[in-house]
Design an enzyme around this catalytic site. Structure first.
Site, short mmCIF file in Angstrom:
data_model
loop_
_atom_site.label_atom_id
_atom_site.label_comp_id
_atom_site.label_asym_id
_atom_site.label_seq_id
_atom_site.Cartn_x
_atom_site.Cartn_y
_atom_site.Cartn_z
N ARG A 75 3.78 13.49 10.88
CA ARG A 75 5.57 13.75 11.05
C ARG A 75 6.23 12.16 10.67
O ARG A 75 5.32 11.44 10.93
CB ARG A 75 4.90 13.65 12.37
CG ARG A 75 6.65 12.83 13.41
CD ARG A 75 6.38 12.30 14.97
NE ARG A 75 7.60 12.18 15.12
CZ ARG A 75 7.93 10.71 15.72
NH1 ARG A 75 7.07 10.32 16.38
NH2 ARG A 75 9.80 10.31 16.15
N HIS A 119 14.76 7.52 12.62
CA HIS A 119 13.58 6.76 12.92
C HIS A 119 14.25 5.28 13.98
O HIS A 119 13.68 4.27 12.76
CB HIS A 119 12.55 7.31 13.19
CG HIS A 119 11.39 6.57 14.17
ND1 HIS A 119 10.25 6.97 13.91
CD2 HIS A 119 10.86 5.24 14.64
CE1 HIS A 119 9.15 6.78 14.68
NE2 HIS A 119 10.10 5.38 15.03
N GLU A 165 13.51 8.57 20.46
CA GLU A 165 12.88 7.73 20.87
C GLU A 165 14.68 6.83 20.85
O GLU A 165 14.40 5.79 21.18
CB GLU A 165 12.23 6.69 21.41
CG GLU A 165 10.75 6.60 20.92
CD GLU A 165 9.73 6.32 21.02
OE1 GLU A 165 9.78 4.68 20.58
OE2 GLU A 165 8.81 5.98 21.02
N ASN A 294 6.68 11.22 22.96
CA ASN A 294 5.32 9.69 22.32
C ASN A 294 4.95 8.81 24.16
O ASN A 294 6.41 8.85 24.83
CB ASN A 294 6.35 8.97 21.83
CG ASN A 294 7.22 9.62 20.65
OD1 ASN A 294 6.67 10.74 20.39
ND2 ASN A 294 7.78 9.04 20.04
N GLU A 367 3.61 11.42 19.60
CA GLU A 367 3.33 9.62 19.05
C GLU A 367 2.08 9.41 20.63
O GLU A 367 2.89 9.88 21.68
CB GLU A 367 4.15 8.69 19.07
CG GLU A 367 4.93 8.66 17.84
CD GLU A 367 5.86 7.44 17.79
OE1 GLU A 367 5.81 6.51 18.50
OE2 GLU A 367 7.02 7.49 17.07
N TRP A 421 7.66 -3.49 13.89
CA TRP A 421 8.84 -3.78 14.66
C TRP A 421 9.51 -5.45 14.33
O TRP A 421 8.61 -6.43 13.84
CB TRP A 421 9.18 -2.58 15.46
CG TRP A 421 9.28 -1.36 15.37
CD1 TRP A 421 8.72 -1.32 15.69
CD2 TRP A 421 10.41 -0.77 14.48
NE1 TRP A 421 9.03 0.29 14.82
CE2 TRP A 421 9.98 0.38 14.60
CE3 TRP A 421 11.04 -0.81 13.30
CZ2 TRP A 421 10.33 1.70 13.18
CZ3 TRP A 421 12.11 -0.21 12.77
CH2 TRP A 421 11.78 1.07 12.64
N PHE A 429 -2.06 -0.24 14.53
CA PHE A 429 -1.57 0.67 15.11
C PHE A 429 -2.32 1.37 14.28
O PHE A 429 -2.58 3.05 14.41
CB PHE A 429 -0.19 1.70 15.39
CG PHE A 429 0.03 0.78 16.65
CD1 PHE A 429 -0.02 2.30 18.45
CD2 PHE A 429 1.12 0.01 16.23
CE1 PHE A 429 0.57 1.42 18.75
CE2 PHE A 429 1.58 -0.89 18.01
CZ PHE A 429 1.04 0.12 19.29
C1 PNW Z 1 7.47 3.65 19.40
N1 PNW Z 1 8.60 0.30 24.57
O1 PNW Z 1 7.81 2.74 19.46
C2 PNW Z 1 8.11 3.95 18.28
O2 PNW Z 1 8.23 5.43 18.16
C3 PNW Z 1 7.15 3.93 16.83
O3 PNW Z 1 8.21 3.39 16.06
C4 PNW Z 1 6.21 2.04 17.19
O4 PNW Z 1 5.48 1.51 15.87
C5 PNW Z 1 5.57 2.49 18.48
O5 PNW Z 1 5.75 3.46 19.27
C6 PNW Z 1 4.33 0.80 18.79
O6 PNW Z 1 5.03 0.56 19.20
C7 PNW Z 1 8.30 1.81 21.04
O7 PNW Z 1 8.75 -1.17 24.64
C8 PNW Z 1 8.37 0.27 21.34
O8 PNW Z 1 8.13 0.46 25.62
C9 PNW Z 1 8.77 -0.07 21.83
C10 PNW Z 1 7.84 1.13 23.70
C11 PNW Z 1 7.85 2.06 23.23
C12 PNW Z 1 7.79 2.61 22.36
#
Ligand code: PNW
Length: 457
Positions: A75, A119, A165, A294, A367, A421, A429
């Site tokens: 993906r 994304h 998301e 996810n 995810e 991010w 990860f």
């Molecule tokens: C997801 N939260 O992001 C994203 O789809 C990915 O790009 C990211 O790297 C991954 O999870 C890990 O963080 C999130 O605050 C970011 O709940 C923040 C949250 C959830 C998912």
């Protein structure tokens, strides 16, 4: 590890801004993440995705590593500003060529592409000129961009994900302001969420009418949700946990499966929650061929009895004051380096909740994964905590399947360490270690574990 169904889809996932780099190559336009990273103090250590994992140049090597790992599916996301540098009009041939070559090479190696159209790297021009996801003009631009992708890649791509998301875009991008475009508001998240839903629906409509009949693929959306466990057995806390799940997941899944927002949100958000027209409802209802999920963690939920301060926009799960939920964790739960608790049974309960609420949809975990402070020692990363995490969550997935949940696939986040991010490169990860100085990739112990586990008969 228990036996999964023969046709279970095993994969790994990434996203464009987090891995590609090449931020100005071959006619790519700037995205809101390119801009957001230039604002002082928004990203840890001033990190940015200008080079990232340099996947734009090292993608052949990455496919080889995926093949060695034995995954059947990959993906990834398409960077909208590579396809349309300013978010509008005709396609950039070099952007098309990059993804086209990537898709061909994946298929040559027996890896099925699962493609996310958005994304989070919105073309900056759409933010500046159209007000980004707040604008009613964005869904139509998104559908035009999606059509370009279906047109050029849909002969080979059979699994599409419109948005990754929308909750994160709405809450972290427009509520808490910690992600691009960095806005803080207690009303904009609902407006952004609304346009995101309409964008998804319009893109699906284009696919279903113009491409699906001959291309024969599937299209869905990936929503994120944690599990919310009632803190006590009281009916108030049980209702609070249910409400928290509605403000998190049902916000986006109810319109797609039922054609309307959950009643708790209509009540709690009031006139800050936009309404769908009859035509929009119709377009939304049934607009996902599978339920992309996810999932990362679990928290306790308790009724906050109106005690959450008005105007507070923090809290993982929505705007706290609107849900009236207090969140907490069990100090006994182990945590990842994101401070996300490791609670495999929460994954099983969430899968069962989705199964019941949406009438047994096919679910794909698009995810699941964890960050740890991985260290390279003598050329190896012995990430036993990550192996334990995956073993625990996969066991929970297996139990859900035994309990009748139609879970058909699982994508580990992430294939390799990447730009996390606002946390920059500090959070790892990946199943593969990346040295961000030399850009060398090294499989971690978890990558080898994952390969062996998938190949169990
Ligand atoms: C997801 N939260 O992001 C994203 O789809 C990915 O790009 C990211 O790297 C991954 O999870 C890990 O963080 C999130 O605050 C970011 O709940 C923040 C949250 C959830 C998912």
């Amino acid at each position: 590890m228990r036996k999964f169904p023969e046709d279970f889809i095993w994969g790994t996932a990434t996203s464009s801004y987090q891995i590609e780099g090449a931020w100005q190559d071959d006619g790519k336009g700037p995205s809101i993440w390119d801009a957001f990273c230039q604002i002082p103090d928004r990203i840890k250590h001033g990190d940015h995705g200008r080079v990232a994992c340099d996947h734009y140049h090292k993608w052949r090597e990455d496919i080889t590593l995926m093949k060695e790992m034995g995954v059947q599916a990959y993906r990834f996301s398409i960077a909208w500003p590579r396809i349309q540098p300013d978010g509008k009009g005709k396609a950039n041939p070099k952007g098309i060529a990059f993804y086209s070559d990537l898709i061909d090479a994946l298929l040559e190696n027996g890896i099925e592409p699962w493609v996310t159209l958005y994304h989070w790297d919105l073309p900056l021009a759409l933010q500046l000129e159209e007000d980004g996801w707040l604008s009613p003009s964005i869904p139509a631009y998104f559908a035009e961009y999606a059509a370009i992708c279906f047109e050029h890649f849909g002969d080979r791509v059979k699994n599409w994900i419109t948005l990754n998301e929308p909750w994160v875009v709405a809450i972290l991008g427009y509520g808490q302001g910690v992600f691009a475009p960095g806005r803080t508001s207690n009303s904009e998240p609902y407006l952004a969420g609304h346009q995101l839903l309409l964008a998804h629906a319009q893109a699906v409509d284009v696919y279903r009418k113009q491409y699906q009949p001959r291309q024969q693929g599937r299209i869905g959306i990936s929503n994120n949700c944690d599990w919310r466990e009632p803190l006590t057995d009281s009916s108030a806390d049980k209702a609070a946990a249910e409400r928290a799940l509605e403000f998190f997941l049902a916000w986006f899944a109810d319109p797609i499966y039922k054609g309307h927002y959950p009643a708790s949100m209509v009540k709690g958000v009031g006139d800050r929650l936009p309404a769908f027209s009859a035509a929009e409802r119709k377009l939304l209802k049934g607009s996902s061929d599978f339920f992309g999920l996810n999932h990362y963690t679990t928290m306790f939920a308790a009724d906050s009895q109106g005690k959450i301060e008005k105007g507070s926009v923090y809290g993982n799960g929505g705007l706290s004051e609107d849900q009236d939920v207090s969140l907490s964790v069990d100090p006994a739960w182990k945590q990842t380096s994101m401070k996300w608790s490791i609670v495999p049974w929460g994954c099983r309960k969430l899968l069962e909740w989705i199964d019941a609420r949406y009438d047994r949809p096919e679910i794909v975990i698009t995810e699941n994964g964890c960050a740890f402070d991985d260290q390279l020692v003598d050329g190896e990363v012995n990430d036993l905590d990550r192996i334990a995490f995956y073993a625990g969550y996969l066991e929970a997935c297996h139990q859900a399947i035994e309990n009748g949940v139609k879970l058909s696939g699982y994508f580990a986040w992430s294939f390799m360490d990447n730009f996390e991010w606002a946390s920059g490169y500090e959070k790892r990860f990946g199943l593969h270690y990346v040295n961000f100085e030399t850009l060398e990739r090294i499989p971690k112990a978890s990558a080898r574990w994952f390969r062996d586990m998938m190949q169990l008969p």
